[in-house]
Design a protein around this motif. Structure first.
Motif, short mmCIF file in Angstrom:
data_model
loop_
_atom_site.label_atom_id
_atom_site.label_comp_id
_atom_site.label_asym_id
_atom_site.label_seq_id
_atom_site.Cartn_x
_atom_site.Cartn_y
_atom_site.Cartn_z
N ALA A 1 1.17 2.16 -11.39
CA ALA A 1 2.62 2.29 -11.23
C ALA A 1 3.17 1.14 -10.37
CB ALA A 1 2.97 3.64 -10.61
N GLY A 2 2.42 0.77 -9.34
CA GLY A 2 2.86 -0.33 -8.47
C GLY A 2 2.85 -1.66 -9.21
N VAL A 3 1.84 -1.87 -10.06
CA VAL A 3 1.77 -3.12 -10.83
C VAL A 3 2.97 -3.19 -11.77
CG1 VAL A 3 0.45 -4.45 -12.53
CG2 VAL A 3 -0.75 -3.23 -10.70
N MET A 4 3.28 -2.06 -12.41
CA MET A 4 4.41 -2.03 -13.33
C MET A 4 5.72 -2.29 -12.58
SD MET A 4 5.39 -1.90 -16.37
CE MET A 4 4.35 -1.10 -17.58
N ARG A 5 5.86 -1.65 -11.42
CA ARG A 5 7.07 -1.88 -10.63
C ARG A 5 7.22 -3.36 -10.30
NH1 ARG A 5 7.60 -3.86 -6.49
NH2 ARG A 5 5.63 -3.30 -5.52
N ALA A 6 6.11 -3.97 -9.87
CA ALA A 6 6.15 -5.39 -9.50
C ALA A 6 6.51 -6.25 -10.71
CB ALA A 6 4.80 -5.81 -8.93
N ALA A 7 5.97 -5.91 -11.87
CA ALA A 7 6.25 -6.71 -13.08
C ALA A 7 7.73 -6.62 -13.44
CB ALA A 7 5.39 -6.22 -14.23
N ILE A 8 8.29 -5.41 -13.32
CA ILE A 8 9.71 -5.23 -13.64
C ILE A 8 10.56 -5.98 -12.61
CG2 ILE A 8 11.59 -3.54 -13.85
CD1 ILE A 8 9.38 -1.49 -14.73
N ILE B 1 0.85 -1.20 0.00
CA ILE B 1 0.00 0.00 0.00
C ILE B 1 0.88 1.24 0.00
CG2 ILE B 1 -1.59 1.29 1.53
CD1 ILE B 1 -3.13 -1.31 1.82
N PHE B 2 2.12 1.11 0.46
CA PHE B 2 3.04 2.25 0.31
C PHE B 2 4.23 1.87 -0.55
CE2 PHE B 2 4.23 0.35 4.45
CZ PHE B 2 5.60 0.20 4.33
N GLU B 3 4.73 2.86 -1.27
CA GLU B 3 5.84 2.65 -2.21
C GLU B 3 6.80 3.81 -2.05
OE1 GLU B 3 6.25 0.22 -4.59
OE2 GLU B 3 4.26 -0.65 -4.93
N HIS B 4 7.98 3.71 -2.69
CA HIS B 4 8.88 4.87 -2.73
C HIS B 4 8.20 6.00 -3.50
CE1 HIS B 4 12.18 2.86 -0.86
NE2 HIS B 4 12.13 1.87 -1.72
N THR B 5 8.28 7.21 -2.96
CA THR B 5 7.62 8.37 -3.58
C THR B 5 7.99 8.52 -5.06
OG1 THR B 5 7.59 9.44 -1.45
CG2 THR B 5 7.34 10.88 -3.37
N GLU B 6 9.24 8.22 -5.36
CA GLU B 6 9.75 8.35 -6.72
C GLU B 6 8.93 7.56 -7.74
OE1 GLU B 6 13.77 7.10 -6.60
OE2 GLU B 6 14.24 8.23 -8.41
N LEU B 7 8.39 6.43 -7.32
CA LEU B 7 7.62 5.60 -8.26
C LEU B 7 6.48 6.43 -8.85
CD1 LEU B 7 6.97 2.76 -9.49
CD2 LEU B 7 5.42 2.45 -7.57
N PHE B 8 5.83 7.22 -8.00
CA PHE B 8 4.68 7.99 -8.47
C PHE B 8 5.11 9.30 -9.12
CE2 PHE B 8 3.22 5.45 -4.80
CZ PHE B 8 2.45 4.55 -5.52
N SER B 9 6.15 9.96 -8.55
CA SER B 9 6.53 11.23 -9.16
C SER B 9 7.08 10.99 -10.56
CB SER B 9 7.53 11.99 -8.28
OG SER B 9 8.59 11.16 -7.92
N ARG B 10 7.81 9.88 -10.75
CA ARG B 10 8.30 9.58 -12.09
C ARG B 10 7.25 8.90 -12.96
NH1 ARG B 10 13.92 6.88 -10.70
NH2 ARG B 10 13.27 5.48 -12.36
N ASN C 1 4.86 4.10 -22.08
CA ASN C 1 6.12 4.67 -21.60
C ASN C 1 6.30 4.59 -20.09
OD1 ASN C 1 6.73 5.43 -24.19
ND2 ASN C 1 5.65 7.38 -23.97
N LEU C 2 5.30 4.06 -19.40
CA LEU C 2 5.39 4.01 -17.94
C LEU C 2 6.61 3.19 -17.48
CD1 LEU C 2 4.34 4.47 -15.06
CD2 LEU C 2 2.78 2.54 -15.39
N SER C 3 6.85 2.05 -18.12
CA SER C 3 7.94 1.18 -17.66
C SER C 3 9.27 1.91 -17.73
CB SER C 3 7.98 -0.12 -18.46
OG SER C 3 8.21 0.18 -19.82
N SER C 4 9.52 2.63 -18.84
CA SER C 4 10.81 3.33 -18.91
C SER C 4 10.85 4.50 -17.94
CB SER C 4 11.16 3.76 -20.33
OG SER C 4 10.04 3.80 -21.15
N ALA C 5 9.69 5.13 -17.68
CA ALA C 5 9.68 6.24 -16.71
C ALA C 5 10.05 5.77 -15.31
CB ALA C 5 8.30 6.91 -16.69
N VAL C 6 9.72 4.51 -14.99
CA VAL C 6 10.08 4.02 -13.66
C VAL C 6 11.35 3.18 -13.69
CG1 VAL C 6 7.72 4.21 -12.80
CG2 VAL C 6 8.49 2.02 -13.72
N GLY C 7 12.06 3.22 -14.80
CA GLY C 7 13.41 2.66 -14.83
C GLY C 7 13.52 1.24 -15.34
#
Ligand code: AMP
Length: 419
Positions: A85-92, A44-53, A289-295
């Motif tokens: 953004a969280g789903v994408m982070r998890a997938a990566i 339910i919480f993530e690094h702030t950067e995930l959302f700002s980016r 482009n979300l995946s590249s935005a979050v690295g």
């Protein structure tokens, strides 16, 4: 001392409502399964950067709505304002989409945005979310849109409108953005303060300003379709053809841009005629482009989120069915104190056999126990006679008939007669 209340914009989902929520989530979950989506659970919480980016620095969400705080280790943490953004982070992070693999994932849970609370808008609200990752084909967009429509169809929602648009991609959007800035510059003096601030930072958002004057100005803005590159134009035509093939009615709205930066190509919303100002029950689109935005490496994606709170409101408003309210089926009553132990044992046996049963645990009189039994189907009554004969009096509370049943047969008797 004053009693402590829940923070503004949050609310308790009490038992009289919670079973309806379960019905919605269960219906959505079954539909997701039928469409080949698997459930995931995310932090339910993530690094702030995930959302700002990911969501974008110039969006309302990141600029003014996030619940961000420093944790005890000095890291900037944010309560998730949305799920994608969280789903994408998890997938990566979990390599779900390597070597051309795709992933169809759904989840549900609370999201947090510091918005001005009103009917259908809360600071802690709940979303049901579906994401299809790793597929750039327009067929995936059609599948996502049809999945959201099917969930609403199963829930019995009426009076819905599907609105779609294309917001272009990194190739054609900058050109359109520039055209918009040039146009809005000429009408600068009439724009509201928020839009004026958006002019350089995020001019596309001026298109969906709800203020009347800005709306009128936006109506005269350059048309996004004139700026779309061939690829985006083709993609959009395929989405439309797919929706038409499945027989879905939709409206084109060139001013639908949505509040999150990560969208590319398809953007869509499902609106309800029964919600007033906060009329979107679902929103989504493509985000290549979300995946590249979050690295991460490039992972195309398309998805939607629907608001559970708003679905509830519409279903109540339209008198939709929530299935059957779960209720306790059997009340085990003790005629006197000597029977309380036997009542406890029978209650436990019923429960072990998956029959919902309850009995008094607070020393209430027989009369008070029977009053509590009111909404149950059966009362199992145990007194001195029953104890002596090893039986139980089973009273059908619907028709008041009563039979004596050997204690050993009580569970099977109830099982047989429940339906
Ligand atoms: P979004 O993530 O902004 O695209 O929103 C997707 C869906 O979530 C909307 O269509 C609403 O149904 C719901 N939603 C968004 N924000 C809120 C809120 N503050 N309160 C209740 N529901 C919301």
């Amino acid at each position: 001392m004053a009693a402590i209340s829940a923070p503004r914009g949050t609310r308790d989902i009490l038992p009289e409502e919670s079973w309806k929520w379960s019905y919605i989530v269960q219906t959505a979950g079954e539909t997701m399964k039928n469409f080949g989506f698997s459930e995931i659970h995310l932090p339910i919480f993530e690094h702030t950067e995930l959302f700002s980016r990911g969501v974008g620095e110039t969006t309302d969400i990141v600029e003014k709505e996030m619940y961000t705080f420093e944790d005890r280790g000095g890291r900037s943490i944010t309560l998730r304002p949305e799920a994608t953004a969280g789903v994408m982070r998890a997938a990566i992070e979990n390599n779900l989409c390597v070597q051309g693999a795709s992933a169809k994932l759904w989840n549900w849970g609370p999201m947090f945005r510091h918005e001005r609370p009103q009917k259908g808008r809360y600071r802690q609200f709940y979303q049901i979310d579906a994401e299809c990752l790793g597929i750039s084909n327009a067929m995936a967009d059609v599948e996502i849109i049809s999945l959201s429509i099917e969930i609403f169809r199963r829930l019995g929602l009426k009076n819905l409108e599907v609105v779609i648009n294309s917001v272009g991609c990194e190739k054609c959007r900058p050109v359109y953005r520039q055209k918009l800035i040039e146009y809005f510059e000429t009408r600068k003096q009439d724009l509201c303060e928020t839009c004026l601030a958006r002019l350089d930072r995020n001019p596309l958002r001026i298109l969906d300003c709800k203020k009347e004057v800005c709306g009128q100005i936006a109506d005269g803005a350059p048309d996004i379709f004139d700026s779309l590159c061939d690829e985006c134009r083709e993609h959009f035509a395929e989405v439309r053809a797919g929706l038409e093939r499945l027989g879905f009615a939709y409206t084109l709205n060139k001013r639908l841009v949505r509040g999150l930066d990560y969208y590319t190509k398809t953007a869509y919303e499902i609106l309800s005629g029964d919600l007033g100002a906060q009329n979107a029950v679902a929103g989504g689109g493509r985000y290549d482009n979300l995946s590249s935005a979050v690295g991460g490496n490039k992972i195309p994606g398309v998805g939607f989120a629907c608001g559970l709170d708003r679905i509830m409101l519409v279903m109540e408003e339209q008198g939709c069915s929530f299935g059957k309210m779960p209720e306790t089926e059997v009340y085990v009553a003790a005629l006197d104190d000597s029977a309380r132990g036997a009542a406890q044992i029978l209650t436990h046996e019923l429960r072990k056999n998956k029959i919902s049963a309850t009995s008094d645990t607070s020393g209430k009189s027989f009369k008070a126990q029977m009053k509590n039994a009111g909404s149950c189907k059966f009362a199992c009554i145990i007194g001195a006679d029953e104890l002596a004969n090893d039986t139980v009096a089973v009273k059908n509370l619907r028709d008041s008939s009563q039979v004596s049943v050997p204690m050993n047969d009580a569970v099977s008797y109830i099982q047989k007669n429940l339906n």
